[in-house]
Design a protein around this motif. Structure first.
Motif, PDB file in Angstrom:
ATOM      1  N   GLY A  11       0.785  -1.239   0.000  1.00 24.64           N
ATOM      2  CA  GLY A  11       0.000   0.000   0.000  1.00 24.64           C
ATOM      3  C   GLY A  11       0.810   1.279   0.000  1.00 24.64           C
ATOM      4  N   THR A  12       2.039   1.243  -0.499  1.00 22.14           N
ATOM      5  CA  THR A  12       2.954   2.387  -0.377  1.00 22.14           C
ATOM      6  C   THR A  12       2.934   3.349  -1.558  1.00 22.14           C
ATOM      7  OG1 THR A  12       4.496   1.186   1.036  1.00 22.14           O
ATOM      8  CG2 THR A  12       5.391   3.040  -0.214  1.00 22.14           C
ATOM      9  N   PHE A  13       2.895   2.844  -2.794  1.00 25.04           N
ATOM     10  CA  PHE A  13       3.283   3.664  -3.942  1.00 25.04           C
ATOM     11  C   PHE A  13       2.107   4.233  -4.736  1.00 25.04           C
ATOM     12  CE2 PHE A  13       6.689   0.495  -3.293  1.00 25.04           C
ATOM     13  CZ  PHE A  13       7.699   1.380  -2.923  1.00 25.04           C
ATOM     14  N   ASP A  14       2.304   5.454  -5.199  1.00 29.04           N
ATOM     15  CA  ASP A  14       1.337   6.078  -6.115  1.00 29.04           C
ATOM     16  C   ASP A  14       1.498   5.515  -7.524  1.00 29.04           C
ATOM     17  OD1 ASP A  14       0.281   8.263  -4.294  1.00 29.04           O
ATOM     18  OD2 ASP A  14       2.427   8.710  -4.244  1.00 29.04           O
ATOM     19  N   LEU A  15       2.743   5.206  -7.874  1.00 28.54           N
ATOM     20  CA  LEU A  15       3.046   4.718  -9.219  1.00 28.54           C
ATOM     21  C   LEU A  15       4.161   3.692  -9.146  1.00 28.54           C
ATOM     22  CD1 LEU A  15       2.811   4.973 -12.370  1.00 28.54           C
ATOM     23  CD2 LEU A  15       4.560   6.758 -12.219  1.00 28.54           C
ATOM     24  N   ILE A  16       3.980   2.594  -9.873  1.00 30.55           N
ATOM     25  CA  ILE A  16       5.042   1.616 -10.055  1.00 30.55           C
ATOM     26  C   ILE A  16       5.297   1.496 -11.550  1.00 30.55           C
ATOM     27  CG2 ILE A  16       5.788  -0.772  -9.766  1.00 30.55           C
ATOM     28  CD1 ILE A  16       3.906  -0.979  -7.362  1.00 30.55           C
ATOM     29  N   LEU A  17       6.535   1.683 -11.963  1.00 28.55           N
ATOM     30  CA  LEU A  17       6.910   1.546 -13.362  1.00 28.55           C
ATOM     31  C   LEU A  17       7.710   0.255 -13.505  1.00 28.55           C
ATOM     32  CD1 LEU A  17       6.773   3.054 -16.111  1.00 28.55           C
ATOM     33  CD2 LEU A  17       9.043   3.947 -15.604  1.00 28.55           C
ATOM     34  N   ASN A  18       7.135  -0.709 -14.216  1.00 26.72           N
ATOM     35  CA  ASN A  18       7.790  -2.001 -14.414  1.00 26.72           C
ATOM     36  C   ASN A  18       8.598  -1.969 -15.703  1.00 26.72           C
ATOM     37  OD1 ASN A  18       8.581  -4.673 -14.424  1.00 26.72           O
ATOM     38  ND2 ASN A  18       6.658  -5.385 -15.315  1.00 26.72           N
ATOM     39  N   THR A  19       9.917  -2.031 -15.574  1.00 27.78           N
ATOM     40  CA  THR A  19      10.785  -1.914 -16.748  1.00 27.78           C
ATOM     41  C   THR A  19      11.336  -3.252 -17.221  1.00 27.78           C
ATOM     42  OG1 THR A  19      12.874  -1.642 -15.523  1.00 27.78           O
ATOM     43  CG2 THR A  19      11.528   0.336 -15.857  1.00 27.78           C
ATOM     44  N   VAL A  20      11.035  -4.331 -16.547  1.00 26.61           N
ATOM     45  CA  VAL A  20      11.654  -5.610 -16.897  1.00 26.61           C
ATOM     46  C   VAL A  20      10.883  -6.323 -18.003  1.00 26.61           C
ATOM     47  CG1 VAL A  20      12.624  -5.880 -14.595  1.00 26.61           C
ATOM     48  CG2 VAL A  20      10.442  -6.955 -15.130  1.00 26.61           C
ATOM     49  N   SER A  21      11.611  -7.063 -18.807  1.00 26.78           N
ATOM     50  CA  SER A  21      11.006  -7.802 -19.919  1.00 26.78           C
ATOM     51  C   SER A  21      10.860  -9.284 -19.593  1.00 26.78           C
ATOM     52  CB  SER A  21      11.854  -7.627 -21.189  1.00 26.78           C
ATOM     53  OG  SER A  21      11.787  -6.302 -21.647  1.00 26.78           O
ATOM     54  N   ALA A  22      10.660  -9.578 -18.325  1.00 23.41           N
ATOM     55  CA  ALA A  22      10.460 -10.954 -17.876  1.00 23.41           C
ATOM     56  C   ALA A  22       9.133 -11.036 -17.123  1.00 23.41           C
ATOM     57  CB  ALA A  22      11.607 -11.386 -16.972  1.00 23.41           C
ATOM     58  N   LYS A  23       8.642 -12.240 -16.959  1.00 25.52           N
ATOM     59  CA  LYS A  23       7.362 -12.451 -16.289  1.00 25.52           C
ATOM     60  C   LYS A  23       7.496 -12.132 -14.804  1.00 25.52           C
ATOM     61  CE  LYS A  23       3.575 -15.798 -16.212  1.00 25.52           C
ATOM     62  NZ  LYS A  23       3.154 -17.156 -16.639  1.00 25.52           N
ATOM     63  N   ILE A  24       6.540 -11.376 -14.265  1.00 25.44           N
ATOM     64  CA  ILE A  24       6.522 -11.067 -12.840  1.00 25.44           C
ATOM     65  C   ILE A  24       5.150 -11.408 -12.269  1.00 25.44           C
ATOM     66  CG2 ILE A  24       8.204  -9.191 -13.101  1.00 25.44           C
ATOM     67  CD1 ILE A  24       5.826  -7.233 -12.650  1.00 25.44           C
ATOM     68  N   ASP A  25       5.062 -11.468 -10.957  1.00 22.54           N
ATOM     69  CA  ASP A  25       3.798 -11.711 -10.266  1.00 22.54           C
ATOM     70  C   ASP A  25       3.068 -10.381 -10.133  1.00 22.54           C
ATOM     71  OD1 ASP A  25       1.699 -12.279  -8.576  1.00 22.54           O
ATOM     72  OD2 ASP A  25       2.909 -13.343  -7.076  1.00 22.54           O
ATOM     73  N   LEU A  26       2.176 -10.109 -11.066  1.00 19.35           N
ATOM     74  CA  LEU A  26       1.489  -8.821 -11.072  1.00 19.35           C
ATOM     75  C   LEU A  26       0.705  -8.582  -9.788  1.00 19.35           C
ATOM     76  CD1 LEU A  26       0.081  -8.540 -14.713  1.00 19.35           C
ATOM     77  CD2 LEU A  26       2.010  -7.304 -13.719  1.00 19.35           C
ATOM     78  N   ASN A  27       0.084  -9.608  -9.253  1.00 23.25           N
ATOM     79  CA  ASN A  27      -0.724  -9.426  -8.045  1.00 23.25           C
ATOM     80  C   ASN A  27       0.133  -8.961  -6.877  1.00 23.25           C
ATOM     81  OD1 ASN A  27      -3.304 -10.418  -9.147  1.00 23.25           O
ATOM     82  ND2 ASN A  27      -2.195 -12.332  -9.341  1.00 23.25           N
ATOM     83  N   ALA A  28       1.339  -9.505  -6.780  1.00 20.72           N
ATOM     84  CA  ALA A  28       2.233  -9.096  -5.700  1.00 20.72           C
ATOM     85  C   ALA A  28       2.602  -7.623  -5.829  1.00 20.72           C
ATOM     86  CB  ALA A  28       3.486  -9.966  -5.706  1.00 20.72           C
ATOM     87  N   TYR A  29       2.900  -7.191  -7.044  1.00 19.09           N
ATOM     88  CA  TYR A  29       3.297  -5.795  -7.240  1.00 19.09           C
ATOM     89  C   TYR A  29       2.111  -4.843  -7.115  1.00 19.09           C
ATOM     90  CZ  TYR A  29       7.990  -7.220  -8.527  1.00 19.09           C
ATOM     91  OH  TYR A  29       9.263  -7.726  -8.484  1.00 19.09           O
ATOM     92  N   LEU A  30       0.935  -5.275  -7.552  1.00 18.65           N
ATOM     93  CA  LEU A  30      -0.254  -4.435  -7.390  1.00 18.65           C
ATOM     94  C   LEU A  30      -0.565  -4.190  -5.920  1.00 18.65           C
ATOM     95  CD1 LEU A  30      -2.468  -5.970 -10.221  1.00 18.65           C
ATOM     96  CD2 LEU A  30      -1.711  -3.593 -10.119  1.00 18.65           C
ATOM     97  N   SER A  31      -0.213  -5.140  -5.059  1.00 11.93           N
ATOM     98  CA  SER A  31      -0.472  -4.982  -3.621  1.00 11.93           C
ATOM     99  C   SER A  31       0.362  -3.854  -3.013  1.00 11.93           C
ATOM    100  CB  SER A  31      -0.187  -6.290  -2.881  1.00 11.93           C
ATOM    101  OG  SER A  31       1.217  -6.529  -2.772  1.00 11.93           O
ATOM    102  N   LEU A  32       1.379  -3.426  -3.727  1.00 14.60           N
ATOM    103  CA  LEU A  32       2.241  -2.356  -3.220  1.00 14.60           C
ATOM    104  C   LEU A  32       1.672  -0.963  -3.503  1.00 14.60           C
ATOM    105  CD1 LEU A  32       5.752  -3.732  -4.282  1.00 14.60           C
ATOM    106  CD2 LEU A  32       4.469  -4.157  -2.177  1.00 14.60           C
ATOM    107  N   LEU A  33       0.617  -0.886  -4.296  1.00  9.75           N
ATOM    108  CA  LEU A  33       0.028   0.403  -4.658  1.00  9.75           C
ATOM    109  C   LEU A  33      -0.912   0.913  -3.568  1.00  9.75           C
ATOM    110  CD1 LEU A  33      -0.883  -0.301  -8.390  1.00  9.75           C
ATOM    111  CD2 LEU A  33       0.926   1.235  -7.582  1.00  9.75           C
TER     112      LEU A  33
END
Length: 346
Positions: free
Chosen positions: A236-258
């Motif tokens: 719950g920290t970030f206003d914006l996350i910019l994903n620059t990697v060209s590999a598969k990531i766990d989107l749900n995990a990163y969305l939880s940081l917004l």
């Protein structure tokens, strides 16, 4: 026709070879550019290896181009011989659709013409910057500020604008908490740009091995995503996350940081599809978005911004004979942080 020396690849699993390619004679609004430097982008690798779909080989990649104008068409008004210029990811568009009229040529409704692996209005395949010369319509050329050297200018034409555009679009600035996923060619540019825009910047990288670099480039915080506690601590920290990697990531995990109304923007383009649980969006009215590059007007704006704030990529200059080795090192994350080809070695 104009003959240029180049490095071309002849198949998805083939090495680069020396080649000669033809550039068209100048039309009235064309500019002939002697390429001095060409950056290597992860997109070049995906395309050269056929990972994004069928490719018309032989292929000359390269859409991070910096050089000098050596000739101009009869009606060119924007450039003259001797100008320091750049070319990015596109070399033409229809110029008439709604998006083109807005200065968003990258989203041309009739399809922009990519710098390589495309087909131009003359019906010829486009070939990119791993070459000594290129002919481009003046409207798709940008001027490189005098205080940016040509070798470091080249990666700005993709890595720079690819990160600048979404950071600006989603309101990066003072009072905003921005996370950058990845500390590679794109990520290290995003850190510098977000810092120059005034945001509080956090790097989210697999390990801490580039932490010292990230902090020097302007990051306020640096976390390893391989540590599960990172996602607990930063929820719950970030206003914006910019994903620059060209590999598969766990989107749900990163969305939880917004935070509430936060947005995760993808600029990295993995070859395989990504999936997410829609509840990751609904719970806090979060958004998942994508961004390509920027229009020509915005690309020029980015260059002026970088010149003003002394934002430049960290590069390793290589010869044309080192392209294959450079590709393998990019895939192994063994570069700090962008390879740039010295085209005098063609």
């Amino acid at each position: 026709m104009i003959t240029a020396k180049a490095r071309a690849v002849y198949g998805p699993d083939k090495p680069f070879q020396a080649a000669e390619i033809k550039r068209r004679d100048l039309d009235s609004h064309d500019v002939l550019i002697e390429i001095k430097y060409a950056g290597i982008c992860h997109s070049d690798i995906h395309t050269a290896r056929g990972e994004w779909g069928p490719v018309n080989y032989p292929l000359v990649p390269g859409h991070e181009i910096a050089g000098i104008v050596t000739d101009v068409g009869a009606e060119v008004t924007k450039y003259k011989v001797g100008d320091r210029v750049g070319v990015g990811c596109m070399v033409d568009s229809c110029g008439e659709c709604e998006n083109c009229r807005k200065g968003e040529e990258q989203y041309c409704l009739n399809g922009m013409v990519p710098t390589y692996a495309g087909v131009d209005k003359y019906g010829e395949p486009t070939q990119g910057g791993y070459s000594t010369h290129i002919v481009v319509k003046e409207d798709f050329v940008v001027k490189i500020p005098d205080n940016i050297e040509l070798d470091v200018a080249a990666p700005l034409l993709c890595a720079g604008i690819t990160t600048y555009s979404p950071l600006k679009r989603w309101g990066t600035g003072p009072g905003k908490k921005v996370a950058i996923v990845g500390m590679g060619g794109l990520g290290h540019m995003a850190v510098q740009i977000a810092h120059a825009m005034g945001a509080e910047v956090t790097v989210l990288s697999q390990t801490l091995k580039k932490k010292e670099d990230g902090l020097k480039l302007g990051a306020d915080h640096y976390y390893a995503t391989s540590d599960p506690e990172t996602f607990e601590k930063l929820a719950g920290t970030f206003d914006l996350i910019l994903n620059t990697v060209s590999a598969k990531i766990d989107l749900n995990a990163y969305l939880s940081l917004l935070t509430l109304d936060g947005t995760l923007v993808n600029v990295g383009a993995p070859a395989e599809p990504l999936s997410l649980n829609v509840m990751s969006l609904i719970g806090q009215r979060r958004s998942f978005a994508g961004s390509l590059i920027g229009g020509i007007r915005e690309t020029q704006e980015m260059l002026e911004f970088c010149a003003k704030h002394n934002v430049v990529p960290k590069i390793e200059v290589i010869s044309a004979d080192q392209i294959d080795e450079a590709y393998e090192r990019v895939l192994a994350s063994n570069v700090k942080y962008r390879f740039v080809i010295d085209t005098s070695t063609m």
